[in-house]
Write an enzyme that holds these catalytic residues in place. Structure first.
Site, mmCIF file in Angstrom:
data_model
loop_
_atom_site.group_PDB
_atom_site.id
_atom_site.type_symbol
_atom_site.label_atom_id
_atom_site.label_comp_id
_atom_site.label_asym_id
_atom_site.label_seq_id
_atom_site.Cartn_x
_atom_site.Cartn_y
_atom_site.Cartn_z
ATOM 1 N N HIS A 210 -29.984 -11.056 -9.121
ATOM 2 C CA HIS A 210 -31.146 -10.826 -9.994
ATOM 3 C C HIS A 210 -31.978 -12.085 -10.222
ATOM 4 O O HIS A 210 -32.485 -12.331 -11.314
ATOM 5 C CB HIS A 210 -30.701 -10.256 -11.352
ATOM 6 N N ASP B 288 -24.030 -9.347 -12.922
ATOM 7 C CA ASP B 288 -23.929 -7.985 -12.384
ATOM 8 C C ASP B 288 -24.560 -7.874 -11.010
ATOM 9 O O ASP B 288 -25.399 -8.693 -10.629
ATOM 10 C CB ASP B 288 -24.610 -6.998 -13.336
ATOM 11 N N GLU B 289 -24.149 -6.860 -10.289
ATOM 12 C CA GLU B 289 -24.799 -6.410 -9.063
ATOM 13 C C GLU B 289 -25.106 -7.533 -8.071
ATOM 14 O O GLU B 289 -26.244 -7.690 -7.646
ATOM 15 C CB GLU B 289 -26.120 -5.677 -9.399
ATOM 16 N N VAL B 290 -24.103 -8.294 -7.705
ATOM 17 C CA VAL B 290 -24.324 -9.337 -6.702
ATOM 18 C C VAL B 290 -24.186 -8.717 -5.313
ATOM 19 O O VAL B 290 -23.156 -8.140 -4.976
ATOM 20 C CB VAL B 290 -23.311 -10.490 -6.886
#
Lengths: 546, 546
Positions: free
Chosen positions: A281, A341-343
């Site tokens: 992100h 989050d969400e790597v």
């Protein structure tokens, strides 16, 4: 958490009702009397008694004052501001004071005395996770008394007092004889706003802090930057917003802006927890900081695109050290949200230098280990600033070694959040819940009901585990939201989360909630917040904006 | 409908491009040049040529004027108002005129001449289904020329002209050499707002009329009353709103309010079609008009509740005669929407007098015959006022005998609307479509795309049948909508309907639409309409309301 829960309280009242002549007692599960319906308290207090005896309040003579024995006085600007705010909410910005020095009648409430009992009222402090927000409110003639240990409890009590005042058919302001003892069920009651997917003007953020205070929320989780834009103006690295914001000066938050948000929130007992999410992100970070992001490769050639933060360069950690040093001073709260989050591993996998590093470190093909490597170094950097941290659940799921006081933020739909809450608390960590409260997700109809029913302690676990749940957070991610539609989309749907996190766990009757919430939303509208309707009907004072 | 459709036009251009030096030609299906992207025309004109040659517009000297040969002049207040409005849209309310009498350079556009060619420009008229909205626009130095038969086409052309003006990087106003021939694909392009489920303040209605003009809509379908409230103040039957509105004077539309809405709409080329839906959806009517609704029974006893309009009493038809006589004078449009949807037969079935009537009339147990009986008498009453009527599809489905010029409004999801459109047009009736455009239904994500894809002529039928489709309407029913959230919920989602109904049927590329629509919504925002974002990104001028 509650010493005497509502149902026990109700049972006790059934026994004592005959001796308490003149009092009307409320079963929180099924509101029945007109007075209680009129005032529509939201969120519902923990303990609440009211009577049919009504006192009048005169805008010309009613005062909110510091009690003589209070440790706070007129120099406490936080309370002075709150007195003005709540006076205006009650009387609708009427200013008659001093013009009409009329006699106070027996049936009139002359003043609300605010009594702070702690030696340090915390007038100039900041709220924290440990803040005592409890208060007691006794409304009786000649004066109502609001007691709290400190200013934070007083703020919550002032909101409740303002909600107790109602207009009769002649427009006169009334309040019934009432006794309230109140405290929050959870210490962390948050709202996430996302100022990266769309820039949110200060006006929008401040209006939502106002609405949060009306619903007794106490954490503004400011998801300030993300892939799309970097509006945070860093004094240390000004190029981050200069190049990474949607616009270098119209779409940024200057240090003054940030200070104003923090102070505006503080005046309402709201913590501001900034999130600087890494290593994923972070596309917008790369525009103003060379070599921060991982160059992606196609075979042996760089593609010109970038992936997550580059975890193998010392320069990355030098940058993070300086950056979070600044962040730790800009944001006074004891916690920083570090994301995690969400790597997406695909770019890391494509990069030859990272492949070499994986071999050197013995990580094999397990890129979660590389992520953990980065996160652990980052956590050490942030720990050195004496801040605690909150991270999204993946950081726990990926096995990163965490400090005991880490707070894990549950958001994913799979696995079921109840199982995740159970696992995290079984491991002894504090946790907060957002999964059922992604209010950016919209659907046709009364979706506030599902929001209202969700309970952060509704999972299989021991009492000890349940105690590790510090609360929850309603999230309004910004993909489809900006200043044009944010406020009505968030309110009153977030109010449902507000009651769930403040009131007793047995307060869950949808009918009672509906009756109170339609009135509470009209109250928000009257106070200038364009909270959308729950369903059919009207407000006595409709929204007069566009 | 189109003489020369866009694809043929494009093919023709490919042949002629070499001789038209300096022109850039646009394929509507795939926008490619920066100028066209900058201006982001919405809805896309039928025929459009532009060139890289840019002219500047000066707020100090640029004028919108009546062409010398125009049949309209300064006494045409509709055009004068439109000139002011579009001048303000273009220059952002700057007033410099006359201060700076500078020389006009070659590269400057001095004026836009508006040339009305009909002997009657219709300055004081009302638009109708037969109105010619076509226009031609030639932008070239020294003056641009907008030609139209009447003021209605001129209004559409002024909107297009204002959309052609863009700011360069220095904030200067520019317009490119352009040639446009434009006309609507459908004659009926409507928006339904519902002021019964929630009262809508005038401000909200007027703002949405503004937005409609920006999207070339030409019908405001005012669903003004329904079960929940009756805000229409009838001079003949004032008790209807006195008792049936949410509040007898704060939540009503007075005759002056209605006049203002009609005039505000007229100035923008928008018809106002009021809907007075009967015999169902009339609970609020019953409060101010005794014996109008059917008393429901349980066995032989009245329950105290009421059903649809009572179709067996002469007093009902006397009431309707007087009521619609008033309505027909209050609303100048040639059509009234008479509703006729969702009639619940259970109350009629319970009523002993109605049961007797059914026997007398030989209707058996077929209450659809009773409904038809009512509707046919109502249609005769309304016909006598010389108005045409629109009714919801059930009236056709139930076999009511209809005048040949009746317009049937398709809204139901079952049966499939394509089949319903085929049946109605096969029976020779005009029809308009709303089923895919119930914009009150919301979901997470870019739902404008589904809205955009729907086409009212996409059903199995002959060319003759297709010609019976007069257009469509985006409906925003009011159960969950009031002044707090209406405008951002409607716009720019309704814009997708606007382009579908105006532009050529081959204009359907989602990528091009997305690129233009994000800019068009920013243009609406800049003009003060809080149109919500389609997705990620920002506007150069963000909404500065709440």
């Amino acid at each position: 958490m509650a010493a005497l829960n509502v149902l026990n309280f109700w049972a006790l009242l059934l026994i004592t009702v005959s001796v308490c002549n003149g009092w009307l007692f409320e079963n929180f599960g099924a509101y029945r009397n007109r007075e209680a319906d009129e005032v529509a308290l939201w969120p519902l207090p923990q303990k609440f008694q009211t009577s049919g005896a009504a006192f009048q309040l005169s805008a010309a003579s009613f005062q909110i004052v510091h009690a003589k024995s209070s440790t706070a006085g007129p120099s406490c600007s936080l309370l002075q501001n709150a007195f003005r705010r709540y006076f205006d909410y009650i009387f609708g910005n009427v200013r008659k004071h001093g013009i009409n020095q009329k006699k106070v009648f027996d049936s009139e409430l002359a003043e609300l005395q605010v009594l702070i009992s702690s030696s340090d009222p915390e007038c100039d402090g900041y709220p924290s996770l440990k803040t005592d927000e409890s208060y007691q409110l006794e409304v009786d003639t000649p004066a109502a008394v609001l007691k709290a240990a400190n200013v934070w409890g007083a703020l919550r009590g002032l909101e409740t007092f303002s909600q107790l005042v109602y207009e009769d058919d002649y427009g006169a302001h009334n309040i019934n004889k009432t006794s309230i003892t109140d405290f929050p069920r959870f210490a962390y009651r948050g709202i996430l706003l996302d100022s990266s997917r769309h820039y949110l003007p200060l006006k929008t953020i401040l209006a939502n802090l106002e609405a949060m205070a009306m619903n007794k929320f106490n954490v503004f989780h400011w998801h300030i930057v993300d892939d799309q834009s970097f509006p945070f103006l860093s004094r240390t690295f000004p190029d981050l917003s200069q190049r990474g914001a949607y616009h270098p000066y119209t779409h940024v938050y200057t240090p003054s802006d940030v200070k104003m948000v923090i102070e505006f929130a503080r005046m309402r007992g709201i913590r501001v927890i900034a999130e600087f999410d890494t290593p994923g992100h972070t596309q917008s970070w790369g525009k103003g900081q060379a070599d921060l992001l991982t160059p992606c490769f196609s075979g042996s050639s760089p593609t010109g695109t970038y992936g997550p933060v580059n975890p193998i360069l010392n320069s990355t950690y030098d940058f993070m050290t300086r950056f979070f040093k600044e962040v730790s001073t800009v944001f006074p709260d004891a916690y920083i949200h570090l994301g995690g989050d969400e790597v997406d591993f695909s770019c890391w996998k494509s990069n030859p230098d990272i492949q070499k590093f994986m071999v050197q470190q013995g990580f094999g093909q397990d890129y979660r280990k590389l992520e953990s490597y980065y996160i652990q170094r980052l956590l050490d950097i942030v720990s050195a600033t004496n801040k605690g941290y909150i991270v999204w659940q993946e950081v726990f799921d990926n096995g990163v070694k965490l400090k005991a006081d880490t707070q894990l933020h549950v958001w994913k739909e799979k696995p079921q959040y109840q199982d995740e809450m159970a696992r995290i608390t079984a491991a002894g960590f504090h946790t907060l819940l957002s999964t059922p409260w992604y209010l950016n997700r919209i659907s046709y109809g009364q979706d506030w009901q599902g929001v209202y029913k969700a309970d952060p302690q509704n999972f299989n676990g021991t009492t000890e585990q349940k105690k590790l749940v510090i609360g929850g957070e309603a999230c309004l991610w910004g993909e489809y939201v900006d200043a044009t539609n944010l406020t009505p989309r968030l309110w009153p749907r977030a109010s449902a989360v507000g009651e769930r996190l403040w009131s007793d766990e047995n307060v869950k009757d949808l009918g009672s909630a509906y009756n109170r919430l339609i009135k509470h939303r009209c109250r928000m509208v009257r106070r200038g917040i364009p909270a959308e309707p729950l369903y059919l009907g009207f407000c006595p004072h409709e929204y007069d904006g566009l």
